[in-house]
Write an enzyme that holds these catalytic residues in place. Structure first.
Site, PDB file in Angstrom:
ATOM      1  N   ALA A   7      -4.002   7.737  -4.987  1.00  0.00           N
ATOM      2  CA  ALA A   7      -2.616   7.277  -5.095  1.00  0.00           C
ATOM      3  C   ALA A   7      -2.686   5.790  -5.438  1.00  0.00           C
ATOM      4  CB  ALA A   7      -1.889   7.507  -3.785  1.00  0.00           C
ATOM      5  N   GLY A  44       0.830  -1.216   0.000  1.00  0.00           N
ATOM      6  CA  GLY A  44       0.000   0.000   0.000  1.00  0.00           C
ATOM      7  C   GLY A  44       0.852   1.247   0.000  1.00  0.00           C
ATOM      8  N   ASN A  45       0.246   2.370   0.281  1.00  0.00           N
ATOM      9  CA  ASN A  45       1.006   3.620   0.394  1.00  0.00           C
ATOM     10  C   ASN A  45       0.367   4.491   1.479  1.00  0.00           C
ATOM     11  OD1 ASN A  45      -1.041   5.443  -0.882  1.00  0.00           O
ATOM     12  ND2 ASN A  45      -0.665   4.082  -2.624  1.00  0.00           N
ATOM     13  N   HIS A  46       0.955   5.662   1.710  1.00  0.00           N
ATOM     14  CA  HIS A  46       0.547   6.478   2.868  1.00  0.00           C
ATOM     15  C   HIS A  46      -0.648   7.400   2.613  1.00  0.00           C
ATOM     16  CE1 HIS A  46       3.932   5.079   5.116  1.00  0.00           C
ATOM     17  NE2 HIS A  46       4.789   5.506   4.200  1.00  0.00           N
ATOM     18  N   SER A  47      -1.288   7.288   1.463  1.00  0.00           N
ATOM     19  CA  SER A  47      -2.422   8.192   1.187  1.00  0.00           C
ATOM     20  C   SER A  47      -3.565   7.942   2.189  1.00  0.00           C
ATOM     21  CB  SER A  47      -2.930   7.941  -0.247  1.00  0.00           C
ATOM     22  OG  SER A  47      -4.154   8.602  -0.426  1.00  0.00           O
TER      23      SER A  47
END
Ligand code: C5P
Length: 403
Positions: free
Chosen positions: A280, A212-215
């Site tokens: 994102a 995943g990512n930090h969005s």
């Protein structure tokens, strides 16, 4: 306008009196339909005094046996507002359990329906309540999200019926968008339908893990609120985020992976006039998702093979028609000048009309924070830099300048 106000058995029923006053003061006619449990909390005498109309509760009038026609009410109304709506009534509405006058009226309703849930935090959070609310959303009903705060149970959490002022505002924003209370330019986007993607995507490795990512979705959700406040109908496609929508003109589709987001965006975009791609999206996903949890003992090192995800912005850019407008985002780790260069390149490659560029090098910009600092680049090469501001303020400016 003619408003049918449904009242169900919750302590928040006392707030329905204030809501009635607001509708009546604004010149609307209100007909109350109350469930038997609702009458335990607020008396029909109070309600009929406030509305100047007898309250409807039973299928037949007890006095003379005459039939109360829910069908006629369904045709009379310009809107039905159910406030408070208990978990039980929401479940009955979702599944057509027509065992009282309020539910039969709901099932006969031709006009837009607004539902303001009121219940304890655990009841609200329960999957069955959430599934029932999603069911109502899928019927096109507007959910006036409950607030977070002190509950009658003395607990604190989400489930508290929204205040009458806010319910009134949300109903009026839909019924009379040209007069909506918080439009920066009144109803400028009435008739427009805006698709917005928001949040991260999660790409499963096995049933327990993902890439995943930090969005957090804050920017995309702020854009959805800003577009709806100006009168647009919003189709919000949200990745896994912990945010809720407020405005009733926002229809939310929840997805997890890039492929699901791609499918939803391709399905919804043809009926939209504009698209804002703020999500994102993960560029890659594991080539395979293991069926069972990968065990640490089985391997000292692990190599994941990743395959490319569809580029949603580019795919929409390809099918975009002349009348449709597409706005993309470019979050870069480079400093401003270089970030703009990358942004312009993406704008051309993805066939966008605008790209909103921000850099993680700028303090106060990017993931998780409540502020952002962006430059809007248009397809004709114009650049507009906005100052660092709250994401909701930045969202209003983006909507104002791009749509
Ligand atoms: O990842 P990238 O920097 O290319 O993203 C730029 C724009 O493209 C953003 O608007 C983002 O939402 C969109 N995008 C997308 N699908 C992807 C990757 C990015 O819609 N797979």
């Amino acid at each position: 306008m003619n408003i049918v106000l449904g009242i169900t058995g919750s302590i928040a029923a006392y707030k329905a009196c204030t809501l009635i006053r607001q509708f009546v003061k604004a010149g609307h006619e209100v007909q109350v339909v109350i469930t038997p449990a609702g009458k335990e909390f607020v008396t029909p005498i109070t309600l009929s005094a406030l509305t100047s109309k007898p309250v409807v509760s039973e299928f037949f009038a007890q006095r003379d046996g005459s039939w109360h026609s829910h069908v006629a009410l369904g045709q009379w109304a310009d809107a039905m507002v159910i406030a408070p709506a208990t978990a039980s009534s929401i479940a009955k509405m979702a599944h057509g359990v027509a065992d009282n006058m309020l539910i039969t009226t709901y099932l006969s309703m031709k006009a837009p329906v607004f539902v303001a849930p009121a219940m304890d935090l655990d009841m609200y959070a329960h999957p069955t309540t959430q599934a029932n609310l999603n069911q109502l959303r899928s019927y096109g009903n507007y959910i006036v999200e409950p607030g977070t705060g002190f509950l009658a149970s003395h607990l604190e959490g989400k489930g508290r019926m929204e205040e009458p002022d806010e319910i009134f505002r949300q109903v009026m924003d839909v019924l009379q968008p040209e007069g909506c209370s918080n439009c920066s330019q009144e109803g400028r986007l009435v008739g427009r339908r805006v698709l917005i993607t928001a949040g991260p995507t999660h790409e499963s490795i096995d049933p327990a893990r993902y890439i995943g990512n930090h969005s957090t979705g804050k920017m995309g959700f702020a854009l959805a609120e800003a577009a709806a406040a100006e009168g647009a109908e919003v189709e919000l496609i949200a990745g896994p985020v912990a945010l809720s929508v407020k405005h009733p003109r926002i229809r939310r589709t929840d997805v997890v992976s890039a492929e699901q987001m791609h499918e939803a965006a391709m399905r919804l975009f043809p009926s939209c006039t504009d698209g804002i791609l703020c999500a994102a999206v993960a560029d890659y996903r594991p080539a395979q998702c293991a069926d069972v949890k990968i065990k640490r003992e089985t391997q000292a090192e692990m190599t994941l093979t990743l395959v490319q995800n569809p580029d949603i912005a580019a795919a929409l850019g390809q099918v975009k028609t002349d009348g449709q407008r597409l706005v993309g985002f470019a979050l870069e780790t480079a400093a401003s000048a270089e970030a703009l260069h990358y942004g312009e390149d993406k704008l051309r490659r993805k066939n966008l009309d605008y790209i909103v560029v921000n850099s993680l090098c700028d303090a106060g910009a990017g993931f998780g924070v409540d502020t952002n600092k962006v430059t809007i680049v248009s397809a004709n090469g114009q650049q507009q830099s906005l100052p660092l501001a709250d994401k909701s303020e930045v969202a209003r400016e983006i909507i104002r300048r791009c749509l």
